[in-house]
Design an enzyme around this catalytic site. Structure first.
Site, PDB file in Angstrom:
ATOM      1  N   ASP A  82       3.413  -1.775  -0.823  1.00  0.00           N
ATOM      2  CA  ASP A  82       3.693  -0.593  -0.004  1.00  0.00           C
ATOM      3  C   ASP A  82       3.233  -0.785   1.436  1.00  0.00           C
ATOM      4  O   ASP A  82       2.402  -1.652   1.740  1.00  0.00           O
ATOM      5  CB  ASP A  82       2.992   0.649  -0.588  1.00  0.00           C
ATOM      6  CG  ASP A  82       1.470   0.544  -0.580  1.00  0.00           C
ATOM      7  OD1 ASP A  82       0.947  -0.534  -0.927  1.00  0.00           O
ATOM      8  OD2 ASP A  82       0.806   1.539  -0.224  1.00  0.00           O
ATOM      9  N   GLU A 177      -1.305   0.840  -2.490  1.00  0.00           N
ATOM     10  CA  GLU A 177      -2.630   0.451  -1.990  1.00  0.00           C
ATOM     11  C   GLU A 177      -3.034   1.303  -0.798  1.00  0.00           C
ATOM     12  O   GLU A 177      -4.191   1.694  -0.662  1.00  0.00           O
ATOM     13  CB  GLU A 177      -2.632  -1.030  -1.590  1.00  0.00           C
ATOM     14  CG  GLU A 177      -4.016  -1.590  -1.268  1.00  0.00           C
ATOM     15  CD  GLU A 177      -4.405  -1.547   0.201  1.00  0.00           C
ATOM     16  OE1 GLU A 177      -5.533  -1.915   0.527  1.00  0.00           O
ATOM     17  OE2 GLU A 177      -3.578  -1.107   1.050  1.00  0.00           O
TER      18      GLU A 177
HETATM   19 ZN   LIG Z   1      -3.111  -4.128   3.388  1.00  0.00          ZN
END
Ligand SMILES: [Zn+2]
Length: 411
Positions: A82, A177
């Site tokens: 992401d 993340e």
């Molecule tokens: Zn990163």
């Protein structure tokens, strides 16, 4: 496709929009992250990683099988798919600046956006390199698609060069993340790795084995509400109590006044009415003791402020966020030592550092999978000025290959 370079792969990945969304309750938070996941599975299968698959949580797993008789610890290389919600990742138009001659880089899609050498001194080490930027209207997503391109390219290289001996190598590409959920759904049993490395750092040669320790603090204040016309000597306005607490936070313990290994106390949200107010803060330090000291100081401030408001009450709640991974990594010094050696063999002088933030690795380390962070080559993360050079990505590929070799040699 089997001869794709790390640059080919990187340019293919960054045009896929994979922005995550903290307000979404689903996993992955955005369905579009799976578009990159599916492409990666196809590519991993094509280079011969027969178990490559995308799971229901949006994570990609694959294995480079061992080609040695030695007992080598299983290691994992991890990157996130992401991109940050801070800046748009839709319609990324990567620009390749070949043979960079030095000087500021004007981005062609927005005259306001210039990557200046004064703000990005790392550019001085890039003369003659090929630099990828955006057109200035989106972020690039080198964070962390550079890491993904490097891991896939290194896997392809290991498969194509069986004379390089290595143990079992696991690949893991996570979702979400950037919104702090990157490792929530990792299947450790399936992964089966003993140690891991995130490829999510910046400058070539850098290895990070330390992060902040982090807590969140929620302060709930109940005041005394009463009609303002009859309030004299009776009203205790929760908004004013919260304001007094914020005002007493030490100015020298703030993100805007600290750097390096200094911690801070930082208000992140404030809402309130006369009757009640809620104040959210984050506390950061490199040691648990430092964290505890700052939290005690914060509660002492609250207690002291409350003395002037005898009818009011407060609730003070500390929530653990993540911990400095150094504590875990120090128990297994070979993890970082092998990485330092791999960086040397890839032709760089290694630099050990700490991150004023957290990584997937800091959480993985405390979930039982010790995991320092290795450079991926990107700079100016989460912004339209983000850039990465082909040569630094190639150095990262070499570092991964050498690291696989070092673990086998030292087993
Ligand atoms: Zn990163």
């Amino acid at each position: 496709m089997t001869t794709d370079t790390v640059l080919d792969r990187f340019l293919r990945y960054v045009v896929i929009d994979t922005q995550s969304d903290a307000s979404s309750p689903t996993q992955p938070s955005t369905e579009k992250q799976k578009n990159l996941g599916r492409l990666l599975v196809d590519e991993l299968l094509a280079i011969g990683l027969t178990d490559a698959h995308l799971d229901e949580h949006g994570y990609v797993y694959a294995t480079v099988p061992a080609n040695t008789d030695k007992q080598v610890p299983v290691i994992c290389f991890c990157s996130h798919m992401d991109t940050a919600p801070d800046f748009t990742g839709t319609n990324v138009k990567p620009q390749l600046l070949r043979n960079y001659a030095g000087g500021d880089i004007q981005l062609k899609g927005d005259p306001q956006q210039v990557i200046r050498v004064t703000d990005h001194p790392e550019l001085k080490n890039q003369i003659g390199n090929d630099i990828v930027t955006t057109d200035g209207t989106t972020l690039l997503g080198a964070d962390d698609k550079a890491g993904i391109a490097e891991i896939v390219t290194a896997a392809q290289f290991l498969i194509a060069n069986p004379d390089i001996r290595h143990g079992t190598i696991k690949l893991l590409f996570t979702a979400d993340e950037e919104i702090g959920r990157g490792v929530d759904k990792v299947d450790f049993k399936k992964l089966g790795a003993k140690f891991a490395y995130t490829m999510d750092g910046e400058t070539a040669g850098h290895i990070e084995d330390e992060t902040f320790s982090a807590d969140g603090v929620e302060i709930a204040i109940s005041g005394v509400a009463i009609h303002p016309g009859f309030a004299k000597g009776r009203m205790e306005n929760a908004i004013k109590i919260a304001g007094a607490i914020v005002d007493r936070l030490p100015k020298e313990l703030a993100p805007e006044t600290t750097e390096g290994r200094e911690g801070f106390v930082h208000p992140t949200a404030l809402s309130g009415s006369m009757e009640k107010a809620a104040l959210s803060l984050i506390v950061r330090d490199f040691t648990d003791e430092g964290l505890a000291t700052k939290e005690k100081m914060l509660e002492d401030i609250v207690k002291d402020v409350m003395k002037a408001y005898p009818g009011s009450t407060y609730r003070f709640e500390v929530k653990q966020q993540y911990r400095n991974m150094k504590k875990v990594l120090d128990r297994h010094p070979e993890i970082v030592e092998n990485a330092l050696e791999a960086v040397r063999r890839a032709g760089m002088a290694p630099v050990r550092g700490s991150i004023r933030g957290g990584t997937d690795g800091s959480r993985l380390s405390f979930m039982g999978l010790p995991c320092p962070n290795i450079f991926a080559g990107g700079h100016a993360f989460h912004s339209p000025l983000e850039w990465v050079s082909r040569q630094d990505m190639e150095r990262a590929v070499k570092t991964i290959v050498e690291l696989a070799r070092v673990w086998e040699e030292r087993a």
